[in-house]
Design an enzyme around this catalytic site. Structure first.
Site, mmCIF file in Angstrom:
data_model
loop_
_atom_site.group_PDB
_atom_site.id
_atom_site.type_symbol
_atom_site.label_atom_id
_atom_site.label_comp_id
_atom_site.label_asym_id
_atom_site.label_seq_id
_atom_site.Cartn_x
_atom_site.Cartn_y
_atom_site.Cartn_z
ATOM 1 N N ASP A 150 0.931 -0.917 -0.081
ATOM 2 C CA ASP A 150 0.047 0.213 -0.182
ATOM 3 C C ASP A 150 0.965 1.358 0.023
ATOM 4 O OD1 ASP A 150 -1.924 -1.772 0.477
ATOM 5 O OD2 ASP A 150 -2.474 -1.111 2.607
ATOM 6 N N CYS A 384 -23.754 5.067 28.474
ATOM 7 C CA CYS A 384 -23.439 6.268 27.889
ATOM 8 C C CYS A 384 -24.741 6.947 27.215
ATOM 9 C CB CYS A 384 -22.365 6.160 27.047
ATOM 10 S SG CYS A 384 -21.548 7.736 26.873
ATOM 11 N N GLU A 408 -28.357 17.578 22.672
ATOM 12 C CA GLU A 408 -27.791 16.985 21.663
ATOM 13 C C GLU A 408 -28.747 16.691 20.690
ATOM 14 O OE1 GLU A 408 -25.730 13.182 22.234
ATOM 15 O OE2 GLU A 408 -24.903 13.371 20.218
ATOM 16 N N HIS A 510 -18.433 3.878 29.904
ATOM 17 C CA HIS A 510 -18.175 2.619 29.308
ATOM 18 C C HIS A 510 -17.412 1.408 30.080
ATOM 19 C CE1 HIS A 510 -19.318 4.572 25.394
ATOM 20 N NE2 HIS A 510 -18.958 5.607 25.895
ATOM 21 N N GLU A 512 -17.375 -1.458 29.173
ATOM 22 C CA GLU A 512 -17.129 -2.536 28.161
ATOM 23 C C GLU A 512 -15.515 -2.158 27.989
ATOM 24 O OE1 GLU A 512 -18.933 0.169 27.496
ATOM 25 O OE2 GLU A 512 -18.857 0.734 25.533
HETATM 26 N N1 GLN Z 1 -23.743 11.391 22.305
HETATM 27 C C1 GLN Z 1 -23.747 11.065 23.713
HETATM 28 C C2 GLN Z 1 -22.771 12.355 24.294
HETATM 29 O O1 GLN Z 1 -21.890 12.859 23.565
HETATM 30 C C3 GLN Z 1 -23.164 9.828 24.149
HETATM 31 C C4 GLN Z 1 -21.902 9.401 23.891
HETATM 32 C C5 GLN Z 1 -21.916 7.911 23.910
HETATM 33 O O2 GLN Z 1 -22.450 7.229 24.022
HETATM 34 N N2 GLN Z 1 -20.432 7.651 24.055
HETATM 35 O O3 GLN Z 1 -22.843 12.605 25.278
#
Ligand code: GLN
Length: 544
Positions: A150, A384, A408, A510, A512
Site C-alpha cells: 500500500d 453512555c 444534543e 463505558h 465495556e
Molecule cells: N452522544 C452522547 C454524548 O456525547 C453519548 C456518547 C456515547 O454514548 N459515547 O454525551
C-alpha cells in the site's frame, strides 16, 4: 533484560486477516512465559485518531485510561493481556504528520527541507521506541496497519527496516501474516499470493522471519516446505493459522504451532519456561461449556457492523463465562422500533442493553426500548447514550415532563434533562475534545451498583460531551430514579438506578472498555446474572 526486543507484525495479500488477534495471541504467549510484553498499533490513515471516524468506517473507537481514542485492536490487546494501553500504543499517520509539522513551525529542523525520509520515518521510529525505552517491557510488538505494498504504509515499512538495522540481528524480527487461499476448482491451497507478498516486503528491504498463514484448510508439510523454500524462512517458521471458532482459541493454536518458540529463538531469548495458560484455559472451558443460554437485546444504530460494538460483545463473552452462561446477543436496530411495535420486537429478550451512540438518528427507538425494560421488569443496562435515554424516558413517562430531551438532540428542549457542561459549550474542534478517559466515581452504599462492584470508589472510562443535568436530580430521585454514582470532584451523576426494579442501571461511562479475560467486568457479570435469573423465572412461570 537490558535490550528491549522488537517484533513487527505486517500483513500481506489482503486486509482483515486478523493481525490484531495474532499480535495479541503472540503477546499473550510471551507474557505467559514471564516476558513483560506490550503491543502497539501503527495506523496508516490521515485522521489524527479514530475518534472522528464513523463506526461504520472503522468499527468501534476504543478508549484508554489516559483518554486516547484508539483503534479497536487496542481493546483486543487489553482483553488478552490484562495490561493497560495508552496514547503511546496507537499512532496514526495523521498524528505523525501533525507532530512533524508542529516541530517545523517551531523551527526545530533548523532550516532543513522537511521530508518523508528522514523526518517522518524518524518520528515513526521514535514512537515505536517510546515503549521500548520506557524500561517497562522486555518485548514490544508493533502491528503495522494496512497491507504491504500500500502507498500509505511505505513510510512505516521504511522505518521498520531502519529500526531492524539499528537494533541489530536477534533484537528485532518480522512476523508476516498472509493468506493461503483454497481454490475449490483446483482442490488446492495456493502459496503464490504469499510468495508475492513476501517479495513485496523484500523490495522494501525487509525479510520476513516468520510467516503466519491464515487458512481455511490444514496446511500440509509439503506446502510448508514449499512456502519455506520460496519465502526464505525456516520450515518451523511457517505457522498455520486455521480459522478458529473463537478468537480466544488463537493463543492456544499458536502455541501448538510453535509461534512463540520460533519468535523467542529468533530473538535469542530463552524458551525454557513453558507458558502458564491455566486461567486462560479455565476461561475457555467455561466459555465452551455453558450451563444455560440467555438472550440479550443490544439496541443500537450501528448494528449492521458487529465491530461497532466490539467491546460490548466481548464483555458478554467474559461475563458469560464467569456465569457459565452463553449470552446470545440479538442486535436490534433502534430506528426500527416504534411505540406500536416495540413490545413485539423485544419479545423473548431476557435482558436489554441500550448502546452508546451519537446524534439524533434512532434515539426515539432507544427510549421505547428503555420503557419496555422498565415497565416489564426486564434487566436493563444503559451505557453512555443508553443511560441518557433512560433518564429521558423516566423524565417523560414518570415525571410527565413533556419534551424532556438531551440538548444534543433538541437544542431548545423544554426540559433539557441531559445537557452540555459549561466547558463543552466553548469547544469547536470535534477531535479529542470530549470528556475522555478515566474518571473517579463514588458509589452510594446500599445501592444496586454498590453491591455489584463491592467498592466505594471506582474509576471508569468516558467518551461523551453531554451530562445528566443536576437541576432535575431531586425531582427524578423523588420519583424513583436514583443517582447512585457521582464524580467526587465535579458532582456529575455517573450512575442511575431504579430501586423498585429488579435490575436497572444506567452508566455515563463505558464499562465495556475495561472487561478482560482475566478480569470480567463486575457490571457485566452482575447484569448477566440478573438476566439469567429473569430467564429462569420466566421459564418457571411458563411451566407453572
Ligand atoms: N452522544 C452522547 C454524548 O456525547 C453519548 C456518547 C456515547 O454514548 N459515547 O454525551
Amino acid at each position: 533484560m537490558s535490550q528491549t526486543k522488537y517484533i513487527f507484525v505486517t500483513g500481506g495479500v489482503t486486509s482483515s486477516l486478523g493481525k490484531g488477534i495474532i499480535a495479541a495471541s503472540l503477546a499473550k504467549l510471551l507474557q505467559a512465559r514471564g516476558y513483560r510484553t506490550t503491543i502497539q498499533k501503527l495506523d496508516p490513515y490521515i485522521n489524527v485518531d479514530p475518534g472522528t471516524l464513523n463506526p461504520y468506517e472503522h468499527g468501534e473507537c476504543y478508549v484508554t485510561d489516559d483518554g486516547a481514542e484508539t483503534d479497536l485492536d487496542l481493546g483486543h490487546y487489553e482483553r488478552f493481556l490484562n495490561v493497560q494501553t495508552s496514547q503511546a500504543n496507537n499512532v496514526t499517520t495523521g498524528r505523525i504528520y501533525q507532530s512533524v509539522i508542529e516541530k517545523e513551525r517551531r523551527g526545530e529542523f533548523l532550516g532543513k527541507t522537511v521530508q518523508v525520509v528522514p523526518h517522518i520515518t524518524n518520528e515513526i521510529k521514535e514512537r515505536i521506541q517510546i515503549l521500548g525505552k520506557s524500561g517497562d517491557y522486555d518485548i514490544v510488538i508493533t502491528e503495522i496497519g494496512g497491507t504491504v505494498g500500500d502507498i500509505e504504509s511505505l513510510p512505516y515499512i521504511e522505518a521498520v527496516r531502519q529500526l531492524l538495522w539499528e537494533v541489530g540481528e536477534n533484537n528485532g524480527i518480522v512476523v508476516h501474516l498472509t493468506l493461503v487461499p483454497f481454490l475449490s476448482a483446483a482442490g488446492e491451497l495456493k502459496t503464490k499470493p504469499t510468495q508475492h507478498s513476501v517479495k513485496t516486503l523484500m523490495e522494501s528491504g525487509i525479510k520476513a522471519d516468520i510467516l503466519v498463514c491464515r487458512t481455511e484448510h490444514h496446511i500440509s508439510d509439503d506446502i510448508k516446505n514449499k512456502l519455506a523454500l520460496f519465502c526464505n524462512v525456516k520450515k518451523e517458521a511457517v505457522i498455520q493459522s486455521i480459522d478458529a471458532s473463537t478468537i480466544y482459541d488463537v493463543p492456544i493454536l499458536m502455541q501448538e504451532e510453535g509461534l512463540d518458540r520460533v519468535a523467542l529463538q529468533r530473538l535469542n531469548l530463552s524458551d525454557h519456561i513453558e507458558p502458564n495458560l491455566e486461567l486462560w484455559k479455565q476461561f475457555l472451558k467455561k466459555h465452551k461449556n455453558p450451563k444455560h443460554t440467555v438472550t440479550v437485546g443490544l439496541i443500537g444504530k450501528y448494528v449492521e457492523l458487529q465491530d461497532s460494538y466490539k467491546s460490548i460483545l466481548e464483555s458478554f463473552i467474559h461475563a458469560g463465562a464467569a456465569n457459565e452462561v452463553k449470552v446470545k446477543v440479538r442486535s436490534i436496530h433502534s430506528e426500527h422500533l416504534t411505540e406500536q411495535n416495540v413490545a413485539e420486537k423485544l419479545q423473548g429478550l431476557d435482558g436489554i442493553l441500550v448502546a452508546p451512540g451519537f446524534g439524533e438518528r434512532g434515539i426515539e427507538g432507544k427510549i421505547h426500548a428503555v420503557r419496555i425494560a422498565r415497565e416489564k421488569n426486564i434487566p436493563f443496562l444503559g451505557i453512555c447514550l443508553g443511560m441518557q435515554m433512560a433518564v429521558i424516558e423516566f423524565a417523560r413517562t414518570v415525571l410527565g415532563l413533556e419534551g424532556a430531551n438531551s440538548t444534543e438532540m433538541d437544542a431548545n428542549a423544554p426540559h433539557p434533562v441531559i445537557n452540555l457542561m459549561e466547558e463543552q459549550k466553548k469547544v469547536t474542534d470535534m477531535g479529542g475534545t470530549m470528556r475522555l478517559g478515566a474518571w473517579d466515581c463514588e458509589l452510594t452504599p446500599n445501592t444496586l451498583v454498590h453491591s455489584v462492584y463491592q467498592k466505594d470508589m471506582i474509576s471508569e472510562r468516558h467518551r461523551h460531551r453531554f451530562e445528566f443535568n443536576g437541576t432535575y436530580r431531586e425531582a427524578l430521585e423523588k420519583a424513583g430514579l436514583v443517582p447512585s454514582g457521582v464524580n467526587p470532584k465535579t458532582g456529575l451523576v455517573e450512575v442511575v438506578e431504579i430501586p423498585s426494579h429488579p435490575w436497572f442501571i444506567g452508566v455515563q461511562y463505558h464499562p465495556e472498555y475495561k472487561s478482560t479475560v482475566a478480569n470480567p467486568h463486575p457490571l457485566f457479570i452482575g447484569f448477566v446474572g440478573a438476566v439469567l435469573q429473569h430467564h429462569q423465572e420466566q421459564t418457571n412461570a411458563s411451566l407453572a
